[in-house]
Scaffold this active site. Structure first.
Site, PDB file in Angstrom:
ATOM      1  N   GLU A  47       0.799  -1.238   0.000  1.00  0.00           N
ATOM      2  CA  GLU A  47       0.000   0.000   0.000  1.00  0.00           C
ATOM      3  C   GLU A  47       0.826   1.280   0.000  1.00  0.00           C
ATOM      4  O   GLU A  47       0.586   2.196   0.794  1.00  0.00           O
ATOM      5  CB  GLU A  47      -0.951  -0.021   1.204  1.00  0.00           C
ATOM      6  N   GLU A  84      -6.188 -10.811  -1.126  1.00  0.00           N
ATOM      7  CA  GLU A  84      -6.966 -10.600   0.108  1.00  0.00           C
ATOM      8  C   GLU A  84      -8.454 -10.512  -0.212  1.00  0.00           C
ATOM      9  O   GLU A  84      -9.123  -9.532   0.118  1.00  0.00           O
ATOM     10  CB  GLU A  84      -6.482  -9.322   0.823  1.00  0.00           C
TER      11      GLU A  84
HETATM   12  C1  GLA Z   1      -4.924  -4.530   4.239  1.00  0.00           C
HETATM   13  C2  GLA Z   1      -3.694  -5.274   4.715  1.00  0.00           C
HETATM   14  C3  GLA Z   1      -4.015  -6.482   5.495  1.00  0.00           C
HETATM   15  C4  GLA Z   1      -5.211  -6.368   6.394  1.00  0.00           C
HETATM   16  C5  GLA Z   1      -6.350  -5.641   5.722  1.00  0.00           C
HETATM   17  C6  GLA Z   1      -7.521  -5.384   6.631  1.00  0.00           C
HETATM   18  O1  GLA Z   1      -5.520  -5.125   3.196  1.00  0.00           O
HETATM   19  O2  GLA Z   1      -2.828  -5.611   3.675  1.00  0.00           O
HETATM   20  O3  GLA Z   1      -2.889  -6.827   6.244  1.00  0.00           O
HETATM   21  O4  GLA Z   1      -4.889  -5.777   7.591  1.00  0.00           O
HETATM   22  O5  GLA Z   1      -5.886  -4.416   5.226  1.00  0.00           O
HETATM   23  O6  GLA Z   1      -7.162  -4.558   7.704  1.00  0.00           O
END
Ligand code: GLA
Length: 335
Positions: free
Chosen positions: A128, A233
């Site tokens: 990120e 994710e």
């Molecule tokens: C992001 C992060 C994860 C997780 C999510 C939800 O996607 O990469 O590690 O913490 O947020 O909080």
């Protein structure tokens, strides 16, 4: 048939994340080990957990998760070496000189990648780094080290492991400004010979639900750079004020179309962000209980079994989602 049985004859990896606490629940561990062939370390490799003091690394939690994954023949994703949050106070409260902080970051990356070089085959090296407006995110790392922290992180990771090195971020299929900036960032890294192997598209479809076309276009765009692409994710939820009438059907259909789009576009793997609903980071937003629909994952949680009606609804939503996922993987792998 389990998800991992279905993918056994394919190259496709089907993963889930877990933290050490999850291993205390037998139902959870049975699902994790039987259904998935990749384990992403959800929380135990973040700085504040694994590196709580400047001179102290805390590896026991990670070691136990690695042991579980190895006993169940699961590949492992390390998450994450550089992130703007979940950092310990000793790190973020200090007024570092750049050269000193660079030493700390290099030593963190070297220590961890070297320790797990034999077992962690994929790293989220930088998580990120681009914000929602398409600018480099103004993080602690950028402020102290400048843009080069990203190049350096990948380079340092490559010095001690042969694992695949990934950049990981959210919002990429639908946020054009962000997708463009991440594309430029990765192209620039590759043009300079920085060892980046892939991109993780997080796919938290929480309130925003990109179309199959958007998803495929973003995957193809990064593949054209020569990168591997993974969905890292995945979870699905809706704003309660936009809750579909038939929630469970809409949610299952969205899982199906999304997973189809990703499989057809040739992703290396799909990881869901959790196994059972009660473990999801979405349900843990206790301050927002009315904001999002719940049950974002493929399996219900035991904890709510006392409320039979609710469990029934929950269970059927999850069963449908899981069946749709099985069906899509089956269709793709047998075609
Ligand atoms: C992001 C992060 C994860 C997780 C999510 C939800 O996607 O990469 O590690 O913490 O947020 O909080």
């Amino acid at each position: 048939m389990s998800l991992r049985d279905l993918t056994a004859s394919t190259e496709l990896e089907i993963g889930a994340c877990a933290s050490l606490e999850n291993l205390e629940n037998d139902r959870f561990t049975e699902l994790l080990g039987n259904e998935f062939n990749r384990l992403a370390l959800e929380n135990d490799l973040i700085w504040k957990v694994v590196h709580p003091e400047r001179e102290t690394f805390a590896f026991k939690r990670v070691d136990k998760l690695v042991d579980f994954a190895e006993r169940h023949e699961m590949a492992i994703t390390g998450h994450a070496l550089v992130w703007h949050i979940e950092n310990p106070n000793w790190l973020v409260k200090e007024d570092w000189r750049a050269v000193e902080l660079a030493d700390v970051l290099r030593s963190h990356i070297h220590t961890i990648t070297e320790r797990y070089a034999d077992c962690i085959d994929t790293w989220d090296v930088v998580n990120e780094a681009v914000d929602d407006t398409g600018e480099l995110r103004e993080t602690f790392w950028l402020e102290h080290l400048g843009e080069n922290y990203i190049d350096d992180a990948f380079y340092w990771a490559s010095e001690h492991t042969d694992a695949d090195l990934y950049y990981n971020d959210y919002g990429l299929p639908y946020n054009e400004a962000k997708q463009d900036r991440v594309y430029d960032l990765l192209k620039d890294l590759l043009d300079h010979g920085i060892p980046v192997d892939g991109i993780g598209i997080q796919m938290h479809c929480v309130g925003v639900h990109p179309t199959p076309e958007q998803i495929q276009a973003s995957i193809h765009r990064f593949q054209e750079l020569g990168l591997d692409v993974r969905v890292t994710e995945l979870d699905v939820a809706y704003h309660n004020d936009k809750r579909p009438n038939e929630l469970k059907t809409a949610q299952a259909a969205y899982y199906q179309q999304t997973v189809s789009a990703c499989l057809e576009a040739g992703v290396e793997g799909i990881t869901v962000w959790g196994v059972t609903d009660d473990q999801s980071w979405i349900t843990s937003w206790r301050e927002y209980p009315d904001t999002y629909t719940q049950q974002p994952l493929l399996f219900d949680d035991e904890g709510r079994k006392s409320n039979r009606m609710r469990l029934w609804h929950q269970y059927s939503a999850n069963t449908e989602m899981r069946d749709q996922l099985l069906f899509r993987i089956y269709s793709i792998s047998s075609s």
